[in-house]
Write a protein that holds these residues in place. Structure first.
Motif, PDB file in Angstrom:
ATOM      1  N   LYS A  54       0.892  -1.313   0.023  1.00 59.16           N
ATOM      2  CA  LYS A  54       0.069   0.073   0.001  1.00 59.16           C
ATOM      3  C   LYS A  54       1.143   1.187   0.159  1.00 59.16           C
ATOM      4  N   LEU A  55       1.790   1.029   0.677  1.00 57.94           N
ATOM      5  CA  LEU A  55       2.865   2.200   0.934  1.00 57.94           C
ATOM      6  C   LEU A  55       3.585   2.607  -0.535  1.00 57.94           C
ATOM      7  N   ALA A  69      11.387   6.551  -4.654  1.00 56.56           N
ATOM      8  CA  ALA A  69      10.416   5.697  -3.331  1.00 56.56           C
ATOM      9  C   ALA A  69      11.605   4.798  -2.618  1.00 56.56           C
ATOM     10  N   LYS A  70      12.388   4.273  -3.359  1.00 52.24           N
ATOM     11  CA  LYS A  70      13.287   3.566  -2.476  1.00 52.24           C
ATOM     12  C   LYS A  70      14.247   4.290  -1.710  1.00 52.24           C
ATOM     13  N   THR A  71      14.599   5.705  -2.110  1.00 48.68           N
ATOM     14  CA  THR A  71      15.218   6.268  -1.191  1.00 48.68           C
ATOM     15  C   THR A  71      14.439   7.052  -0.118  1.00 48.68           C
ATOM     16  N   HIS A  72      13.192   7.325  -0.437  1.00 48.37           N
ATOM     17  CA  HIS A  72      12.291   7.803   0.577  1.00 48.37           C
ATOM     18  C   HIS A  72      11.989   6.780   1.455  1.00 48.37           C
ATOM     19  N   LEU A  73      11.858   5.560   1.160  1.00 49.77           N
ATOM     20  CA  LEU A  73      11.485   4.339   2.326  1.00 49.77           C
ATOM     21  C   LEU A  73      12.803   4.247   3.125  1.00 49.77           C
ATOM     22  N   LYS A  74      13.919   4.131   2.476  1.00 49.24           N
ATOM     23  CA  LYS A  74      14.906   3.955   3.341  1.00 49.24           C
ATOM     24  C   LYS A  74      15.660   5.260   4.253  1.00 49.24           C
ATOM     25  N   ALA A  75      15.187   6.257   3.669  1.00 47.41           N
ATOM     26  CA  ALA A  75      15.563   7.580   4.567  1.00 47.41           C
ATOM     27  C   ALA A  75      14.835   7.810   5.837  1.00 47.41           C
ATOM     28  N   GLY A  76      13.426   7.577   5.552  1.00 46.27           N
ATOM     29  CA  GLY A  76      12.437   7.568   6.882  1.00 46.27           C
ATOM     30  C   GLY A  76      11.410   6.575   6.912  1.00 46.27           C
ATOM     31  N   GLN A  77      11.754   5.296   6.680  1.00 46.16           N
ATOM     32  CA  GLN A  77      10.550   4.346   6.439  1.00 46.16           C
ATOM     33  C   GLN A  77       9.956   4.309   7.524  1.00 46.16           C
ATOM     34  N   LYS A  78      10.239   4.518   9.129  1.00 45.74           N
ATOM     35  CA  LYS A  78       9.340   4.401   9.992  1.00 45.74           C
ATOM     36  C   LYS A  78       8.286   5.606  10.175  1.00 45.74           C
ATOM     37  N   LYS A  79       8.955   6.844   9.780  1.00 48.33           N
ATOM     38  CA  LYS A  79       7.980   7.994   9.886  1.00 48.33           C
ATOM     39  C   LYS A  79       7.070   8.009   8.607  1.00 48.33           C
ATOM     40  N   THR A  80       7.451   7.576   7.339  1.00 49.06           N
ATOM     41  CA  THR A  80       6.653   7.260   6.270  1.00 49.06           C
ATOM     42  C   THR A  80       5.641   6.389   6.555  1.00 49.06           C
ATOM     43  N   LEU A  81       6.004   5.300   7.149  1.00 52.50           N
ATOM     44  CA  LEU A  81       4.964   4.086   7.353  1.00 52.50           C
ATOM     45  C   LEU A  81       4.011   4.939   8.349  1.00 52.50           C
ATOM     46  N   ILE A 103      -1.703   6.394   9.224  1.00 53.00           N
ATOM     47  CA  ILE A 103      -2.428   7.800   9.825  1.00 53.00           C
ATOM     48  C   ILE A 103      -3.473   8.256   8.790  1.00 53.00           C
ATOM     49  N   ILE A 104      -3.045   8.263   7.771  1.00 49.70           N
ATOM     50  CA  ILE A 104      -3.886   8.746   6.510  1.00 49.70           C
ATOM     51  C   ILE A 104      -4.678   7.673   6.060  1.00 49.70           C
ATOM     52  N   SER A 105      -4.305   6.582   6.097  1.00 49.77           N
ATOM     53  CA  SER A 105      -5.240   5.250   5.584  1.00 49.77           C
ATOM     54  C   SER A 105      -6.285   5.335   6.818  1.00 49.77           C
ATOM     55  N   LYS A 106      -5.997   5.305   8.099  1.00 55.14           N
ATOM     56  CA  LYS A 106      -7.137   5.257   9.024  1.00 55.14           C
ATOM     57  C   LYS A 106      -7.985   6.438   8.848  1.00 55.14           C
ATOM     58  N   LEU A 107      -7.836   7.727   8.805  1.00 56.60           N
ATOM     59  CA  LEU A 107      -8.264   8.754   8.574  1.00 56.60           C
ATOM     60  C   LEU A 107      -9.594   8.624   7.348  1.00 56.60           C
ATOM     61  N   GLU A 108      -8.487   7.909   6.222  1.00 55.23           N
ATOM     62  CA  GLU A 108      -9.757   7.708   4.974  1.00 55.23           C
ATOM     63  C   GLU A 108     -10.735   6.966   5.107  1.00 55.23           C
TER      64      GLU A 108
END
Length: 110
Positions: free
Chosen positions: A59-60, A75-87, A92-97
């Protein structure tokens, strides 16, 4: 993005995920090869079986690539740089939706 899958399953097949995401199985197979965060198990036939954690990661990836327009490398760089924060933000966004969809449904039933 609202993905319809049975919530209590331990594993999901490639076909189930392709249908739920509205993409070809080949795209999920490609993402599996490209992204280290996906770790599906393989059954005796060699078919990939995805865990609920894999589904969350898919989903991410879908959100970053398809909705936000990231390149695969981006996307790979984004995930590696801040995977926990991004997830965390994505969850949160998914729950709000989901809450929004429920509230809209309630409103329509009034």
């Amino acid at each position: 993005m609202h993905i319809e899958l049975q919530p209590d399953k331990r594993y999901y097949s490639m076909g189930e995920l392709a249908k739920a995401f509205g993409v070809n199985a080949s795209l999920i197979r490609f993402w599996d090869k490209e992204f280290d965060i996906l770790k599906p198990k393989k059954n005796a036939k060699g078919n990939r079986m995805f865990t609920p954690e894999d589904v969350t990661n898919l989903k991410l990836i879908y959100h970053l690539v398809k909705e936000r327009g990231f390149t695969l490398e981006g996307a790979k760089t984004h995930l590696k740089a801040g995977q926990k924060k991004t997830l965390d933000n994505f969850e949160i966004i998914s729950k709000l939706e989901g809450i929004k969809a429920q509230l809209t449904q309630i409103k329509n039933e009034l």
